[in-house]
Design an enzyme around this catalytic site. Structure first.
Site, PDB file in Angstrom:
ATOM      1  N   ARG A  19       0.837  -1.199   0.000  1.00  0.00           N
ATOM      2  CA  ARG A  19       0.000   0.000   0.000  1.00  0.00           C
ATOM      3  C   ARG A  19       0.881   1.262   0.000  1.00  0.00           C
ATOM      4  NH1 ARG A  19      -0.579   4.651   2.666  1.00  0.00           N
ATOM      5  NH2 ARG A  19      -0.211   3.594   4.640  1.00  0.00           N
ATOM      6  N   ASP A  20       1.641   1.463   1.058  1.00  0.00           N
ATOM      7  CA  ASP A  20       2.427   2.691   1.185  1.00  0.00           C
ATOM      8  C   ASP A  20       3.511   2.736   0.110  1.00  0.00           C
ATOM      9  OD1 ASP A  20       2.948   5.108   2.336  1.00  0.00           O
ATOM     10  OD2 ASP A  20       3.708   4.338   4.232  1.00  0.00           O
ATOM     11  N   HIS A 212       5.130   3.612  12.761  1.00  0.00           N
ATOM     12  CA  HIS A 212       5.302   3.606  11.300  1.00  0.00           C
ATOM     13  C   HIS A 212       6.346   4.671  10.967  1.00  0.00           C
ATOM     14  CE1 HIS A 212       3.293   3.626   7.141  1.00  0.00           C
ATOM     15  NE2 HIS A 212       3.963   4.758   7.124  1.00  0.00           N
ATOM     16  N   HIS A 214       9.397   6.328   8.500  1.00  0.00           N
ATOM     17  CA  HIS A 214      10.024   6.438   7.182  1.00  0.00           C
ATOM     18  C   HIS A 214      11.506   6.741   7.395  1.00  0.00           C
ATOM     19  CE1 HIS A 214       6.637   6.534   4.155  1.00  0.00           C
ATOM     20  NE2 HIS A 214       6.006   6.427   5.317  1.00  0.00           N
ATOM     21  N   CYS A 245       6.018  10.232   0.253  1.00  0.00           N
ATOM     22  CA  CYS A 245       4.830  11.044   0.500  1.00  0.00           C
ATOM     23  C   CYS A 245       4.806  12.132  -0.550  1.00  0.00           C
ATOM     24  CB  CYS A 245       4.871  11.671   1.897  1.00  0.00           C
ATOM     25  SG  CYS A 245       3.517  12.834   2.166  1.00  0.00           S
ATOM     26  N   ASN A 254       9.410   3.856   3.565  1.00  0.00           N
ATOM     27  CA  ASN A 254       9.285   3.334   4.923  1.00  0.00           C
ATOM     28  C   ASN A 254      10.596   2.677   5.322  1.00  0.00           C
ATOM     29  OD1 ASN A 254       6.429   2.848   3.559  1.00  0.00           O
ATOM     30  ND2 ASN A 254       6.160   3.148   5.745  1.00  0.00           N
TER      31      ASN A 254
HETATM   32  N1  COA Z   1     -13.272   4.847  -3.631  1.00  0.00           N
HETATM   33  C1  COA Z   1     -13.508   5.100  -4.938  1.00  0.00           C
HETATM   34  N2  COA Z   1     -13.750   6.318  -5.438  1.00  0.00           N
HETATM   35  C2  COA Z   1     -13.784   7.334  -4.560  1.00  0.00           C
HETATM   36  C3  COA Z   1     -13.554   7.144  -3.188  1.00  0.00           C
HETATM   37  C4  COA Z   1     -13.289   5.836  -2.730  1.00  0.00           C
HETATM   38  N3  COA Z   1     -13.029   5.575  -1.457  1.00  0.00           N
HETATM   39  N4  COA Z   1     -13.644   8.319  -2.581  1.00  0.00           N
HETATM   40  C5  COA Z   1     -13.926   9.246  -3.529  1.00  0.00           C
HETATM   41  N5  COA Z   1     -14.009   8.639  -4.729  1.00  0.00           N
HETATM   42  C6  COA Z   1     -14.236   9.242  -6.018  1.00  0.00           C
HETATM   43  C7  COA Z   1     -15.571   9.906  -6.116  1.00  0.00           C
HETATM   44  O1  COA Z   1     -16.542   9.001  -6.524  1.00  0.00           O
HETATM   45  C8  COA Z   1     -15.318  10.987  -7.158  1.00  0.00           C
HETATM   46  O2  COA Z   1     -15.293  10.399  -8.417  1.00  0.00           O
HETATM   47  P1  COA Z   1     -15.906  11.171  -9.691  1.00  0.00           P
HETATM   48  O3  COA Z   1     -15.057  12.390  -9.842  1.00  0.00           O
HETATM   49  O4  COA Z   1     -15.731  10.175 -10.799  1.00  0.00           O
HETATM   50  O5  COA Z   1     -17.322  11.444  -9.309  1.00  0.00           O
HETATM   51  C9  COA Z   1     -13.882  11.399  -6.857  1.00  0.00           C
HETATM   52  O6  COA Z   1     -13.278  10.288  -6.193  1.00  0.00           O
HETATM   53  C10 COA Z   1     -13.814  12.615  -5.974  1.00  0.00           C
HETATM   54  O7  COA Z   1     -14.651  12.398  -4.857  1.00  0.00           O
HETATM   55  P2  COA Z   1     -14.851  13.437  -3.663  1.00  0.00           P
HETATM   56  O8  COA Z   1     -15.859  12.881  -2.719  1.00  0.00           O
HETATM   57  O9  COA Z   1     -15.062  14.800  -4.223  1.00  0.00           O
HETATM   58  O10 COA Z   1     -13.530  13.326  -2.901  1.00  0.00           O
HETATM   59  P3  COA Z   1     -12.240  14.231  -2.947  1.00  0.00           P
HETATM   60  O11 COA Z   1     -11.848  14.650  -4.293  1.00  0.00           O
HETATM   61  O12 COA Z   1     -12.413  15.211  -1.871  1.00  0.00           O
HETATM   62  O13 COA Z   1     -11.175  13.114  -2.524  1.00  0.00           O
HETATM   63  C11 COA Z   1     -10.266  11.372  -1.108  1.00  0.00           C
HETATM   64  C12 COA Z   1     -11.140  12.585  -1.243  1.00  0.00           C
HETATM   65  C13 COA Z   1      -9.495  11.506   0.159  1.00  0.00           C
HETATM   66  C14 COA Z   1     -11.155  10.181  -1.033  1.00  0.00           C
HETATM   67  C15 COA Z   1      -9.310  11.187  -2.318  1.00  0.00           C
HETATM   68  O14 COA Z   1      -8.564  12.345  -2.532  1.00  0.00           O
HETATM   69  C16 COA Z   1      -8.378  10.053  -2.084  1.00  0.00           C
HETATM   70  O15 COA Z   1      -8.751   8.891  -2.172  1.00  0.00           O
HETATM   71  N6  COA Z   1      -7.105  10.386  -1.802  1.00  0.00           N
HETATM   72  C17 COA Z   1      -6.090   9.421  -1.474  1.00  0.00           C
HETATM   73  C18 COA Z   1      -5.535   9.720  -0.104  1.00  0.00           C
HETATM   74  C19 COA Z   1      -4.507   8.736   0.270  1.00  0.00           C
HETATM   75  O16 COA Z   1      -4.723   7.552   0.241  1.00  0.00           O
HETATM   76  N7  COA Z   1      -3.299   9.217   0.616  1.00  0.00           N
HETATM   77  C20 COA Z   1      -2.215   8.382   0.952  1.00  0.00           C
HETATM   78  C21 COA Z   1      -2.438   7.543   2.162  1.00  0.00           C
HETATM   79  S1  COA Z   1      -2.323   8.420   3.653  1.00  0.00           S
HETATM   80 ZN    ZN Z   2       3.868   6.010   5.410  1.00  0.00          ZN
END
Ligand code: COA
Ligand code: ZN
Length: 331
Positions: A19-20, A212, A214, A245, A254
């Protein structure tokens, strides 16, 4: 100290590279390769594998195959298969794909939370409580990962009181069974690690604490050892030392699973991990991600993987021994 209450001390290794690590890679690792690698990791003896993240596929395309991976891996009985979820949608997907545990994430710093999750911490925490209640409804335990618990790349130091008060809310208001203190961008240092670890364990002895780290600034192993001395027993680490990140340029991976297991084995801790099998798994990575990993153990081998002497070793030895017998040179 490697000995705890007269017994070899058990340390639980939690693999987060799938994942990370993969989320930070440019190239998409083919779904069947991810599954094969996770199956190999399941046989190494690690206690937990964070299999994937149920995030937006637009945000993290590298993990867009989360459902298939989690469904199709072969599960080992003693391994917990965890998945990161950022919101209710992610929780529903992860529960549907039969995750054993949901890992929820929020940052200790407002700026990092806004950058990573596009919400304020208060908004994240409200969402997180909702996700936790869905998980509990499905009888799944919740772990909450607190990013930037040891410092934020945008704001700097994060007060320990702030970290502790978030942990309290996770446990009291969201029913977290476990908390992971994440050093998301490698800002932790050993003295700080000891203070936070001791404070956490003294206050919540029954909550599963993970650390955790890095290795961004080369302090990863030192921080693991400091946390062990302070009483921690669970550590995230990533195969090959993959990871990063996106909001901290230069932030590296990590702590490397095989480096940590190698060090802890040498010190007499019981990780339950078959180091040779773990190294074999790490050797597969360059072909999958298209570049070398930072793993020093893959590069240099284990400390007792010996090398042959130089080709003229016998002649060197004979010449050296003759120096002790000068009479042989007289004639
Ligand atoms: N699974 C699948 N699709 C998802 C989702 C999920 N858990 N959460 C949001 N989406 C999709 C929405 O359906 C939308 O899709 P569309 O544009 O086709 O309609 C799009 O993502 C944006 O959704 P929104 O609710 O506006 O969320 P956002 O843009 O504010 O994004 C997060 C929020 C956090 C869910 C998204 O940015 C994300 O998944 N980021 C990854 C964060 C991460 O994992 N970082 C590293 C680990 S710490
Ligand atoms: Zn990390």
């Amino acid at each position: 100290m490697s000995v705890w209450n007269g017994e070899t001390r058990r340390i639980y290794m939690q693999e987060v590279g799938m994942r990370d690590g993969f989320q930070a890679e440019r190239s998409f690792v083919a779904t069947h390769e991810k599954i094969a690698l996770i199956d190999a990791l399941s046989k190494t003896g690690v206690a937990k594998i964070e299999v994937t993240a149920f995030v937006s596929p637009q945000a993290i395309p590298a993990l867009r195959d989360a459902e298939i991976v989690l469904r199709e891996i072969e599960r080992a009985p003693n391994v917990v298969y965890s998945a990161l979820v950022p919101n209710v949608r992610g929780a529903e997907r992860a529960i549907d794909a039969c995750a054993d545990e949901l890992n929820l994430v929020i940052s200790a710093s407002e700026s990092h939370n806004l950058s990573n999750l596009r919400m304020t911490r208060a908004q994240s925490f409200n969402g997180l409580r909702q996700v936790a209640s869905i998980a509990h409804g499905a009888c799944l335990p919740v772990n909450i990962s607190l990013s930037c618990a040891f410092g934020c790349p945008i704001e700097g130091d994060v007060p320990e009181s702030c970290v502790m008060s978030w942990c309290q809310r996770f446990i009291d208001e969201a029913g977290a069974a476990g908390v992971t203190l994440c050093d998301t961008t490698g800002m932790a240092h050993p003295g700080q690690v000891v203070r936070l670890t001791e404070a956490f364990i003294a206050r919540w002895p029954d909550v599963e604490l993970s650390l955790h780290f890095h290795n961004t600034r080369g302090m990863g192993l030192a921080n693991v050892l400091a946390a062990i001395d302070a009483g921690a027993v669970r550590f995230d680490a990533s195969l090959g030392g993959m990871g990063g990140c996106p909001y901290a340029p230069g932030a590296s991976g990590n702590v490397c699973s095989e480096e940590i297991v190698h060090a802890l084995d040498a010190m007499g801790y019981d990780t339950h991990v078959d180091l040779a099998a773990l190294i074999d798994a790490a050797r597969r990575l360059p072909a999958l991600i298209g570049h070398d990993t930072p793993s020093q153990i893959v590069k240099a081998g284990r400390r007792l993987d010996l090398h042959p002497p130089p080709a003229d070793f016998t002649a060197i030895r004979e010449r050296a021994l003759q120096r002790d017998m000068p009479h042989l040179h007289k004639n």
